[in-house]
Design a protein around this motif. Sequence first.
Motif, PDB file in Angstrom:
ATOM      1  N   ARG A 160      25.285 114.798  97.233  1.00 44.13           N
ATOM      2  CA  ARG A 160      26.101 114.627  98.432  1.00 44.13           C
ATOM      3  C   ARG A 160      25.981 113.203  98.954  1.00 44.13           C
ATOM      4  O   ARG A 160      26.958 112.615  99.428  1.00 44.13           O
ATOM      5  CB  ARG A 160      25.667 115.625  99.512  1.00 44.13           C
ATOM      6  CG  ARG A 160      25.902 117.096  99.169  1.00 44.13           C
ATOM      7  CD  ARG A 160      27.354 117.413  98.932  1.00 44.13           C
ATOM      8  NE  ARG A 160      27.567 118.857  98.757  1.00 44.13           N
ATOM      9  CZ  ARG A 160      28.642 119.393  98.203  1.00 44.13           C
ATOM     10  NH1 ARG A 160      29.614 118.614  97.747  1.00 44.13           N
ATOM     11  NH2 ARG A 160      28.763 120.706  98.088  1.00 44.13           N
ATOM     12  N   GLY A 161      24.782 112.649  98.837  1.00 41.65           N
ATOM     13  CA  GLY A 161      24.580 111.275  99.265  1.00 41.65           C
ATOM     14  C   GLY A 161      25.381 110.273  98.458  1.00 41.65           C
ATOM     15  O   GLY A 161      25.741 109.202  98.960  1.00 41.65           O
ATOM     16  N   LEU A 162      25.658 110.618  97.206  1.00 39.13           N
ATOM     17  CA  LEU A 162      26.495 109.762  96.364  1.00 39.13           C
ATOM     18  C   LEU A 162      27.964 109.857  96.751  1.00 39.13           C
ATOM     19  O   LEU A 162      28.764 108.986  96.400  1.00 39.13           O
ATOM     20  CB  LEU A 162      26.358 110.161  94.891  1.00 39.13           C
ATOM     21  CG  LEU A 162      25.057 109.851  94.174  1.00 39.13           C
ATOM     22  CD1 LEU A 162      25.109 110.424  92.764  1.00 39.13           C
ATOM     23  CD2 LEU A 162      24.776 108.359  94.128  1.00 39.13           C
ATOM     24  N   GLY A 163      28.312 110.950  97.419  1.00 38.85           N
ATOM     25  CA  GLY A 163      29.704 111.169  97.777  1.00 38.85           C
ATOM     26  C   GLY A 163      30.363 112.327  97.062  1.00 38.85           C
ATOM     27  O   GLY A 163      31.583 112.492  97.130  1.00 38.85           O
ATOM     28  N   VAL A 164      29.552 113.148  96.345  1.00 35.05           N
ATOM     29  CA  VAL A 164      30.113 114.321  95.678  1.00 35.05           C
ATOM     30  C   VAL A 164      30.608 115.310  96.729  1.00 35.05           C
ATOM     31  O   VAL A 164      29.866 115.675  97.641  1.00 35.05           O
ATOM     32  CB  VAL A 164      29.077 114.997  94.763  1.00 35.05           C
ATOM     33  CG1 VAL A 164      29.632 116.291  94.182  1.00 35.05           C
ATOM     34  CG2 VAL A 164      28.653 114.050  93.647  1.00 35.05           C
ATOM     35  N   ARG A 220      28.255 104.869  89.786  1.00 35.68           N
ATOM     36  CA  ARG A 220      29.303 104.382  88.889  1.00 35.68           C
ATOM     37  C   ARG A 220      29.965 105.541  88.151  1.00 35.68           C
ATOM     38  O   ARG A 220      31.187 105.556  87.975  1.00 35.68           O
ATOM     39  CB  ARG A 220      28.718 103.383  87.883  1.00 35.68           C
ATOM     40  CG  ARG A 220      29.760 102.912  86.873  1.00 35.68           C
ATOM     41  CD  ARG A 220      29.199 102.015  85.784  1.00 35.68           C
ATOM     42  NE  ARG A 220      30.162 101.878  84.703  1.00 35.68           N
ATOM     43  CZ  ARG A 220      29.938 101.264  83.556  1.00 35.68           C
ATOM     44  NH1 ARG A 220      28.757 100.706  83.322  1.00 35.68           N
ATOM     45  NH2 ARG A 220      30.871 101.195  82.621  1.00 35.68           N
ATOM     46  N   VAL A 221      29.170 106.505  87.708  1.00 31.39           N
ATOM     47  CA  VAL A 221      29.727 107.675  87.020  1.00 31.39           C
ATOM     48  C   VAL A 221      30.770 108.348  87.898  1.00 31.39           C
ATOM     49  O   VAL A 221      31.881 108.664  87.458  1.00 31.39           O
ATOM     50  CB  VAL A 221      28.613 108.672  86.649  1.00 31.39           C
ATOM     51  CG1 VAL A 221      29.213 109.952  86.047  1.00 31.39           C
ATOM     52  CG2 VAL A 221      27.622 108.044  85.671  1.00 31.39           C
ATOM     53  N   LEU A 222      30.416 108.563  89.147  1.00 31.62           N
ATOM     54  CA  LEU A 222      31.325 109.217  90.091  1.00 31.62           C
ATOM     55  C   LEU A 222      32.549 108.340  90.375  1.00 31.62           C
ATOM     56  O   LEU A 222      33.685 108.827  90.403  1.00 31.62           O
ATOM     57  CB  LEU A 222      30.577 109.534  91.378  1.00 31.62           C
ATOM     58  CG  LEU A 222      31.294 110.416  92.402  1.00 31.62           C
ATOM     59  CD1 LEU A 222      31.545 111.797  91.829  1.00 31.62           C
ATOM     60  CD2 LEU A 222      30.471 110.510  93.676  1.00 31.62           C
ATOM     61  N   ALA A 223      32.322 107.041  90.541  1.00 34.07           N
ATOM     62  CA  ALA A 223      33.413 106.122  90.873  1.00 34.07           C
ATOM     63  C   ALA A 223      34.446 106.029  89.756  1.00 34.07           C
ATOM     64  O   ALA A 223      35.628 105.758  90.020  1.00 34.07           O
ATOM     65  CB  ALA A 223      32.847 104.735  91.181  1.00 34.07           C
ATOM     66  N   GLU A 224      34.014 106.262  88.521  1.00 28.93           N
ATOM     67  CA  GLU A 224      34.936 106.169  87.392  1.00 28.93           C
ATOM     68  C   GLU A 224      35.661 107.488  87.125  1.00 28.93           C
ATOM     69  O   GLU A 224      36.343 107.637  86.110  1.00 28.93           O
ATOM     70  CB  GLU A 224      34.203 105.666  86.147  1.00 28.93           C
ATOM     71  CG  GLU A 224      33.711 104.236  86.321  1.00 28.93           C
ATOM     72  CD  GLU A 224      33.205 103.580  85.053  1.00 28.93           C
ATOM     73  OE1 GLU A 224      33.324 104.191  83.963  1.00 28.93           O
ATOM     74  OE2 GLU A 224      32.708 102.448  85.143  1.00 28.93           O
ATOM     75  N   GLY A 225      35.517 108.434  88.054  1.00 28.07           N
ATOM     76  CA  GLY A 225      36.321 109.651  87.999  1.00 28.07           C
ATOM     77  C   GLY A 225      35.738 110.808  87.227  1.00 28.07           C
ATOM     78  O   GLY A 225      36.436 111.792  86.955  1.00 28.07           O
TER      79      GLY A 225
END
Length: 249
Positions: free
Chosen positions: A127-131, A89-94
């Motif tokens: 990386r698995g999160l999509g970073v 969620r942290v990553l998805a919110e930018g």
Amino acid sequence: MRWAVGTPLVVLGLLVGLWQLSKSWSFQLLGELYVRVETPEKVVALTFDDGPKPGQTEAILDILKRHGVKASFFMVGKNIERHRELAARVLAEGHQVGNHSYSHHRLIFKTPSYVQEEIDKTDALLRGLGVEGEILFRAPNGKKLVVLPWLLSRSGRKHITFDVVPRDDAEQDVGLLTSRVMETVRPGSIILFHDGGEDKPGTIQAVDIVIGKLREQGYRFVTVSELLKLGGIASASGATTASRVPPAE
């Protein structure tokens, strides 16, 4: 006799020097250490360590969303494993997500293989999160000696510390946390808060207040990577800090 007396004193002096070096967030022997950015623009980077943590991280995210602020979260690998959806969620919110080691053990007096594994395991999780792209690193407790800087330098990794330290790891008085930030912040500052560890209700309130006060003073908020692009970097070779509070433990 002089040798017998002098040697222990030299050893003691060396140990004291190493201990002081390990605690310094504004100097390291090797590689790229970034404390803040030299810029005339009223811009700062909010950063959060030790998460993600259910309850705490969501509350911080809600505040950031309400204010329209992007921040940088330096996450602990084992917490990413436990709360992957929250990290996502942290990553998805930018927001920017960085590496804060896997286990949050202090990376001093550790073998190179141990330190490298702490970095690599969390990199893989991120990386698995999509970073994508560069992953910034921040040492647990801001501590480092030779091994960690050497490994980071060898791989061209940036080590990110801070110059504004409200010490919310040890204090939850909202007024004190707020004043520590407002008294030490300056253009180009990197501000250290925590969204992990023990519950931090004072941090949640202080972050809300600090954002409002800094906005009133004309500041805008960016991620650490965005901040680093703005101008001259106050790095390990000549960094000074504006903070007048004790170093983070």
